[in-house]
Design an enzyme around this catalytic site. Structure first.
Site, short mmCIF file in Angstrom:
data_model
loop_
_atom_site.label_atom_id
_atom_site.label_comp_id
_atom_site.label_asym_id
_atom_site.label_seq_id
_atom_site.Cartn_x
_atom_site.Cartn_y
_atom_site.Cartn_z
N HIS A 44 0.85 -1.19 0.00
CA HIS A 44 0.00 0.00 0.00
C HIS A 44 0.89 1.24 0.00
O HIS A 44 2.11 1.14 0.12
CB HIS A 44 -0.89 0.02 1.25
CG HIS A 44 -0.09 0.13 2.51
ND1 HIS A 44 0.45 -0.97 3.14
CD2 HIS A 44 0.31 1.20 3.22
CE1 HIS A 44 1.13 -0.58 4.19
NE2 HIS A 44 1.08 0.75 4.28
N HIS A 130 5.77 5.96 -1.01
CA HIS A 130 6.52 4.74 -1.33
C HIS A 130 5.68 3.52 -0.97
O HIS A 130 4.68 3.63 -0.26
CB HIS A 130 7.84 4.70 -0.54
CG HIS A 130 7.64 4.61 0.93
ND1 HIS A 130 7.33 5.71 1.71
CD2 HIS A 130 7.64 3.54 1.77
CE1 HIS A 130 7.17 5.32 2.97
NE2 HIS A 130 7.35 4.02 3.03
#
Length: 191
Positions: A44, A130
């Site tokens: 995620h 990220h």
């Protein structure tokens, strides 16, 4: 809500993106000895980490986020590079990075502001979008960026996808996968 659970809001990755990242990850694992690799269902992009949270505070954040995101449209993102956080010779986090996206920054700001308005104390570090792939370098020799430059699966072909949903997750330590989706906030479709 579970008393000692941790909660966070994140941009959900589509199943096909998780599959592509899992394929890339299995190739990277051979060359990069990290202690733990993230389960594909747990991949995620974190927008706001809450830690422990009570139901009233969580409900307030959910209502504010629902209202803010109802005005946001789905948007395109691209995964195009690799990086690390922590010591250069022994990183604690290995991640896949995204091309810069104004839409992602706006959605993150909406979620972050809603959490602050609901009374949460959040990290103040700059947003660095990220996808965590692995944790804790365990190599016998020092880590070097040359390793990921050589092995970067995205240098020839980025992973493009549409961001469609923000999700409130609960962490279950000791389980795999360890992130349970609790509330989903869909972004609007362009007609």
């Amino acid at each position: 809500m579970e008393q000692h659970a941790h909660f966070f809001y994140a941009l959900e990755l589509p199943a096909e993106v998780k599959e592509k990242l899992e394929k890339a990850k299995s190739e990277l694992q051979e060359a990069l000895p990290f202690k733990t690799w993230v389960h594909p269902q747990d991949l995620h992009i974190t927008l706001a980490f809450l830690g422990n949270a009570g139901a009233p505070q969580m409900d307030a954040a959910n209502n504010l986020i629902d209202s803010a995101l109802s005005r946001q449209f789905k948007f395109e993102l691209a995964i195009d590079h690799l990086g690390t956080f922590g010591r250069k010779d022994s990183p604690r986090i290995f991640w896949a990075g995204l091309e810069e996206s104004k839409s992602l920054s706006v959605v993150r700001e909406d979620v972050f502001s809603a959490c602050l308005s609901a009374g949460f104390k959040l990290e103040t570090r700059p947003f660095s979008p990220h996808i965590t792939l692995a944790r804790k370098w365990t190599g016998e020799s020092s880590f070097t960026y040359k390793l990921i430059e050589e092995k970067n699966p995205f240098k020839d072909e980025k992973i493009n996808f549409y961001a469609e949903r923000v999700v409130l997750y609960r962490t279950h330590l000791g389980k795999s996968p360890k992130y349970e989706p609790l509330t989903i906030f869909p972004l609007a479709s362009r007609s």
